[in-house]
Design a protein around this motif. Sequence first.
Motif, short mmCIF file in Angstrom:
data_model
loop_
_atom_site.label_atom_id
_atom_site.label_comp_id
_atom_site.label_asym_id
_atom_site.label_seq_id
_atom_site.Cartn_x
_atom_site.Cartn_y
_atom_site.Cartn_z
N GLY A 12 -9.18 7.52 -5.42
CA GLY A 12 -9.80 6.08 -5.24
C GLY A 12 -8.72 4.95 -5.08
O GLY A 12 -7.69 5.23 -4.73
N GLY A 13 -9.37 3.71 -4.47
CA GLY A 13 -8.26 2.95 -4.60
C GLY A 13 -7.35 2.57 -5.22
O GLY A 13 -5.95 2.43 -4.21
N ILE A 14 -7.15 2.81 -6.21
CA ILE A 14 -6.05 2.46 -7.02
C ILE A 14 -5.39 3.12 -6.66
O ILE A 14 -3.93 2.97 -6.66
CB ILE A 14 -6.45 1.63 -8.27
CG1 ILE A 14 -7.25 1.08 -8.15
CG2 ILE A 14 -5.57 1.89 -9.42
CD1 ILE A 14 -7.85 0.46 -10.04
N SER A 15 -5.24 4.96 -6.91
CA SER A 15 -4.64 5.92 -6.84
C SER A 15 -3.62 5.65 -5.55
O SER A 15 -3.00 5.92 -5.77
CB SER A 15 -5.16 7.27 -6.17
OG SER A 15 -5.26 7.48 -5.23
N GLN A 16 -3.87 5.11 -4.63
CA GLN A 16 -2.96 4.72 -3.38
C GLN A 16 -1.54 3.72 -4.29
O GLN A 16 -0.78 3.68 -4.00
CB GLN A 16 -3.92 3.65 -2.63
CG GLN A 16 -4.46 4.47 -1.64
CD GLN A 16 -5.65 3.40 -0.23
OE1 GLN A 16 -4.43 2.64 0.24
NE2 GLN A 16 -6.82 4.20 -0.33
N ALA A 17 -1.73 3.01 -4.99
CA ALA A 17 -0.54 2.68 -5.68
C ALA A 17 -0.15 3.40 -6.49
O ALA A 17 0.98 2.46 -7.27
CB ALA A 17 -1.41 1.09 -6.64
N ALA A 18 -0.16 3.97 -6.05
CA ALA A 18 0.70 5.67 -7.73
C ALA A 18 2.29 5.25 -7.52
O ALA A 18 2.50 5.65 -8.53
CB ALA A 18 0.04 6.80 -7.03
N PRO A 19 3.22 4.56 -6.52
CA PRO A 19 4.57 4.87 -6.48
C PRO A 19 4.27 3.68 -7.49
O PRO A 19 5.95 3.74 -7.93
CB PRO A 19 4.50 4.47 -5.23
CG PRO A 19 3.91 5.28 -4.10
CD PRO A 19 1.98 4.67 -4.96
N TYR A 20 3.16 3.20 -7.65
CA TYR A 20 4.57 1.68 -9.02
C TYR A 20 3.76 2.20 -10.43
O TYR A 20 4.99 1.39 -11.33
CB TYR A 20 3.00 0.55 -9.14
CG TYR A 20 4.01 -0.36 -7.12
CD1 TYR A 20 5.38 -0.26 -7.22
CD2 TYR A 20 2.28 -0.47 -6.41
CE1 TYR A 20 4.89 -1.78 -5.55
CE2 TYR A 20 2.40 -1.31 -5.02
CZ TYR A 20 3.68 -1.46 -4.73
OH TYR A 20 3.68 -1.92 -3.83
N PHE A 21 3.10 3.11 -10.02
CA PHE A 21 2.64 3.58 -11.79
C PHE A 21 3.00 4.74 -12.53
O PHE A 21 2.45 5.34 -13.24
CB PHE A 21 1.00 3.19 -12.02
CG PHE A 21 0.28 3.45 -11.52
CD1 PHE A 21 -0.49 5.20 -11.93
CD2 PHE A 21 -1.25 3.24 -10.05
CE1 PHE A 21 -1.46 5.32 -11.26
CE2 PHE A 21 -1.19 3.81 -9.37
CZ PHE A 21 -1.91 4.59 -9.94
N LEU A 22 3.22 5.84 -11.85
CA LEU A 22 2.73 7.42 -11.65
C LEU A 22 3.69 7.27 -12.87
O LEU A 22 3.22 8.49 -13.92
CB LEU A 22 2.85 8.27 -10.30
CG LEU A 22 1.86 9.55 -10.85
CD1 LEU A 22 0.97 10.09 -10.93
CD2 LEU A 22 2.37 10.57 -9.69
N GLU A 23 5.33 7.42 -13.06
CA GLU A 23 5.95 8.02 -13.77
C GLU A 23 5.74 7.79 -14.49
O GLU A 23 5.98 7.77 -15.43
CB GLU A 23 7.39 7.43 -13.10
CG GLU A 23 8.60 7.99 -13.98
CD GLU A 23 10.07 7.71 -13.26
OE1 GLU A 23 11.01 7.53 -14.35
OE2 GLU A 23 10.11 6.88 -12.41
N GLU A 24 5.04 6.08 -15.74
CA GLU A 24 5.05 5.77 -16.24
C GLU A 24 4.00 6.46 -16.97
O GLU A 24 3.43 7.01 -18.29
CB GLU A 24 4.32 3.80 -16.01
CG GLU A 24 4.51 3.45 -18.07
CD GLU A 24 5.29 3.56 -18.81
OE1 GLU A 24 5.23 3.55 -19.36
OE2 GLU A 24 6.71 4.64 -18.55
N VAL A 25 2.60 6.62 -15.98
CA VAL A 25 1.89 7.01 -17.09
C VAL A 25 2.12 8.42 -16.67
O VAL A 25 1.29 9.02 -18.30
CB VAL A 25 0.31 7.26 -15.75
CG1 VAL A 25 -0.21 8.51 -16.14
CG2 VAL A 25 0.12 5.96 -15.65
N VAL A 26 2.52 9.08 -16.70
CA VAL A 26 2.76 10.45 -17.11
C VAL A 26 4.05 10.42 -18.20
O VAL A 26 3.51 11.88 -18.96
CB VAL A 26 3.68 11.14 -15.69
CG1 VAL A 26 4.34 12.73 -16.63
CG2 VAL A 26 2.93 11.40 -14.78
#
Length: 216
Positions: free
Chosen positions: A159-173
């Motif tokens: 989905g569209g928001i997944s393209q912002a993963a560099p901003y949130f992925l580490e914290e989500v994990v």
Amino acid sequence: YMTFIENDAKAAALGEKWFGLAKGIDHFLVLTLGTGVGGGIISHGQSITGADGMGGELGHVNVIPDGALCGCGSKGCLETVASNTGMRRMALEGKSRFPNSLIFELSGDSRFGAREIFLAYSRKDRLAELIVRQFCWGLGRAIGSFVNIFNPRLVILTGGISQAAPYFLEEVVSVANEHVFLSLMHSFEVRPSDLRENAAILGAASVALENLSIRL
């Protein structure tokens, strides 16, 4: 002629199984982060859809007790904090406190959404930081619950928001690992899909491939 019907999130999971990151993986989840939050579950190589084909609505797990009202009628669902609709709502709720937020300046009009929020977040905007913190908490907590229930090897974000993963992925994990059994910590990966603009068509094709392979 044969016709097969499936919802977008479950089709996305099949697309990842046949063409994407999950090729060769029998246990994985897909979360579609867009206007809402959808989900697809593959366990032992098979899609889990429930008795009536309605299962797998991962966007409606509760992550914020007594949180915002969701479109499903419940409160505090993942969709209220991790979708474009939910993030936009949080920004509008915060506008009176942060009227000069970059979120509203970047949008140019009232049609802002997650894209502007993450861009403002990258520029240290305070309202955007509060929204993204809530996003990471909710998504991480939900993924932790899904890991406890389904024990996947991989969680794929589309989905569209997944393209912002560099901003949130580490914290989500990080948040996800705080919410899993000790024995399941770091037993899974969370990755954004690499199918991008091809996801919808490949997902739709995969529904036919999956059904035809079962029949064969």
